[in-house]
Every structure is written in structure tokens, then in C-alpha cells.
Design an enzyme around this catalytic site. Structure first.
Site, PDB file in Angstrom:
ATOM      1  N   LYS A   1       2.855   6.071   9.292  1.00 38.84           N
ATOM      2  CA  LYS A   1       2.483   7.221   8.481  1.00 38.84           C
ATOM      3  C   LYS A   1       3.099   7.439   7.287  1.00 38.84           C
ATOM      4  O   LYS A   1       2.641   7.901   6.454  1.00 38.84           O
ATOM      5  CB  LYS A   1       2.540   8.217   9.480  1.00 38.84           C
TER       6      LYS A   1
ATOM      7  N   LYS B   1       4.766 -10.737  12.743  1.00 34.63           N
ATOM      8  CA  LYS B   1       3.838 -10.880  13.877  1.00 34.63           C
ATOM      9  C   LYS B   1       2.594 -10.538  13.763  1.00 34.63           C
ATOM     10  O   LYS B   1       2.275  -9.546  12.879  1.00 34.63           O
ATOM     11  CB  LYS B   1       4.386  -9.512  15.103  1.00 34.63           C
TER      12      LYS B   1
ATOM     13  N   LYS C   1      -3.240  -6.222  13.726  1.00 36.49           N
ATOM     14  CA  LYS C   1      -4.034  -5.704  12.800  1.00 36.49           C
ATOM     15  C   LYS C   1      -3.506  -4.503  11.819  1.00 36.49           C
ATOM     16  O   LYS C   1      -3.930  -4.472  10.770  1.00 36.49           O
ATOM     17  CB  LYS C   1      -5.071  -4.660  13.829  1.00 36.49           C
TER      18      LYS C   1
END
Length: 343
Positions: A113, A211, A214
Site C-alpha cells: 500500500k 517468488k 501475482k
């Protein structure tokens, strides 16, 4: 699996291929964890149902068989939500607050964020960079309590085993703790304490070496256009110290070599060639794509068959719902009787 977006090769090699193998030897339950998706994305539900459908199509394409396993959508089984409420009543808050995954995910969500606004550089531990940041939207009741819901998913079917990696046993321990606490309080052994079923899975890095996720935008999706995959393979991260084609390189940490270990049966030879500088990175990437392309193309063709038959998909979901509810209902009833909610 949580339906938070399209599945990728990390999901496929890291879990899905293993599931396909397990269904032959165990009575398996596989579900679209749409309730779990709400723990971190309750305000982004516009694609939730569509993502769940895509996930089911990928599962069937990969080889999950509704004749061998129970395949269902989590929210289709109301017994799960009811038992989640009941077990939430007896789960100490301290167990949830000490959950390391909760702390790690809070940090990751805050970092996402406030990307670009965090103090410190990338070498500063994430915990230090997010210290002092709070976000009431992230710290929700559902997010804090997700381990209880996860435990319910396991306990409500009296699962004996849960397939996990060696580093995931802590995720399973809270289910065992809740099962024991229930027996201690009510004197009846309603639930089975699940055991870990350690499985060997391939570790699939993202295109950038991190890693595959998405949220990092570094994935190769299941069902992705093969030409798009080729371009991504050619952009993969390699050893930055290899400047020329004949320079020796270190395959450890090279994304291309990590994929060779999955797709290339002669990857050890490729490793030796890399260390000797016998092959350039461009040629190595081209060879990798040539090895990947047949499997990816075959997957895409199979996927079109399931994608075109929505009636079959609806039937599988309906059958899975009934089978999952039939499994869950007697366990919920036994729990309610033990708690003296009903006679």
C-alpha cells in the site's frame, strides 16, 4: 486455493501437479477458497466469481478428476461458516496474534500500500520499514481470524492429512491446537487432529528472481498465450556477471536454470555448460522455451474444451457441493451436540 487472480506456473508446479497425484491414493477435498479471498480483498470482489470459475477450469485441465476427488466452492458449504463461528468462540486471541503468517502478511500488505513511501532502502528489514504504520482496513476481524477458518476447512471433513511443505507445519498446528482445546473443554473427541503429509514440490521463481506472485507482476499464467510466454522467457533474469556469451556463469539464482530443472531432463548438463561458459544466455533461453512450448500448448488446447462447456462445470460444482455438505454436516452436528447447543 484463493481465487485472487489467474493461476500461474508457480501454483501449477508448486501444488496443482501434486494434487493430481494425491487424488489417486487418497480421498481428497479440493475447494475454491472464496471466503479466504475476502480476508485481504473484501473490497475487490468484482472478479471473485469469475476467478473461481477460471480456477476450476485450470484444475480440470491439469487433471483433477471430480470422479476421484470432491471439488467444490467453499462458500457453497454453509456448515463451514457455522463451524467457523463456533470454533472462533473458543480460540484464544493470543494464538491469532502470535501467528507468524499474520504478522508477515500485515507487513507485506502495508508495504504494497505504501510502496515508494517507506523509509529506508531495500536492505532495511521490512518489519523496520513498516513500523508505526497502521491500517484499520487491513487489520480486519476476518483477516486476524483466518487461521480459524483454515482449521475449520480441515476439521469439518475430519481430514487425517494435509499436504504441506516442510516449512508450512506451523500453518497446520493451530488446527491441531483447536481440535485438542475443543476436546479439553467439552470432553468429546469430535475432530481428528490432522497430520502433515510432506510432499516434494518444485520451487518456481518469478521472472525477476523473486517468488512467483501475482502481486509482484512476475508470473507466467496457466493458459497464457504461448507467444506471450516466449517473450517472458526471453526476458528472464540471469547471472548479471555474465557479460558475454562465452563467459562462465553461476546457475544458482538464475531464473532460466531454475526452469531448466523443471522442464529439462538434462539440466545437470546445462548446469555444467553454464559454469564453463559453453552457452550464451540467449541460446539457453531459446532452448528452455523449446522445452516448455509442447506442454504449454497442450495445456491450452485442453483448457479450451473445459472453457467451452459451462454446463459441465456447473454440474461438477453442484455435485461437489452436495458431497462436501454431506461430509461436513455430521461433524457440525456432533460439534453442536458436544457444545450443548442442541440435545
Amino acid at each position: 486455493m484463493r481465487p485472487t487472480g489467474r493461476l500461474h506456473l508457480g501454483n501449477y508446479h508448486g501444488a496443482l501437479k501434486n494434487w493430481v497425484a494425491l487424488q489417486k491414493d487418497y480421498r481428497c477435498f479440493f475447494f475454491v477458497a472464496d471466503l479466504h479471498a475476502l480476508t485481504t480483498a473484501y473490497d475487490h470482489t468484482q472478479s471473485l466469481a469469475h476467478n473461481g470459475e477460471d480456477m476450476l477450469i485450470d484444475w480440470l485441465t491439469a487433471g483433477l478428476d471430480p470422479k476421484q476427488a470432491t471439488i467444490f466452492i467453499q462458500s457453497d458449504v454453509p456448515e463451514v461458516s457455522e463451524l467457523n463461528t463456533l470454533l472462533g468462540m473458543i480460540t484464544p486471541l493470543g494464538w491469532l496474534l502470535r501467528n507468524p503468517t499474520y504478522k508477515d502478511q500485515i507487513q507485506e500488505l502495508l508495504a504494497r500500500k505504501y510502496a515508494g513511501q517507506l523509509a529506508g532502502d531495500e536492505n532495511t528489514p521490512l518489519a523496520e520499514r513498516v513500523k508505526g504504520l497502521t491500517d484499520e482496513d487491513i487489520s480486519s476481524f476476518g483477516f486476524l481470524g483466518y487461521p480459524v477458518l483454515m482449521a475449520v476447512d480441515i476439521l469439518i471433513h475430519r481430514a487425517e492429512f494435509v499436504p504441506v511443505g516442510q516449512d508450512q507445519t506451523a500453518h497446520l498446528e493451530i488446527a491441531r491446537d483447536i481440535a485438542r482445546r475443543f476436546k479439553d473443554i467439552y470432553g468429546e473427541e469430535v475432530f481428528v487432529e490432522p497430520k502433515p503429509l510432506f510432499t516434494s514440490v518444485a520451487k518456481v521463481p518469478g521472472l525477476d528472481g523473486h517468488k512467483m506472485s501475482k502481486s509482484y507482476h512476475n508470473t507466467i499464467e496457466l493458459g497464457e498465450d504461448v507467444d506471450s510466454v516466449r517473450k517472458k522467457v526471453m526476458s528472464m533474469y540471469t547471472d548479471p556477471n555474465k557479460k558475454k556469451a562465452n563467459d562462465p556463469a553461476n546457475p544458482d539464482g538464475c531464473v532460466v536454470y531454475a526452469f531448466h530443472k523443471i522442464y529439462n531432463p538434462n539440466h545437470q548438463t546445462r548446469c555444467a555448460q553454464c559454469k564453463e561458459g559453453a552457452l550464451g544466455c540467449v541460446a539457453c533461453k531459446k532452448e528452455l522455451f523449446a522445452l516448455m512450448e509442447p506442454e504449454l500448448s497442450a495445456f491450452n488446447e485442453r483448457r479450451k474444451i473445459f472453457e467451452a462447456d459451462k454446463a459441465q462445470l456447473a454440474q461438477i460444482v453442484a455435485q461437489g457441493k452436495e458431497a462436501a455438505r454431506a461430509s461436513a454436516a455430521p461433524v457440525l452436528l456432533a460439534a453442536k451436540k458436544a457444545m450443548r447447543i442442541i440435545k
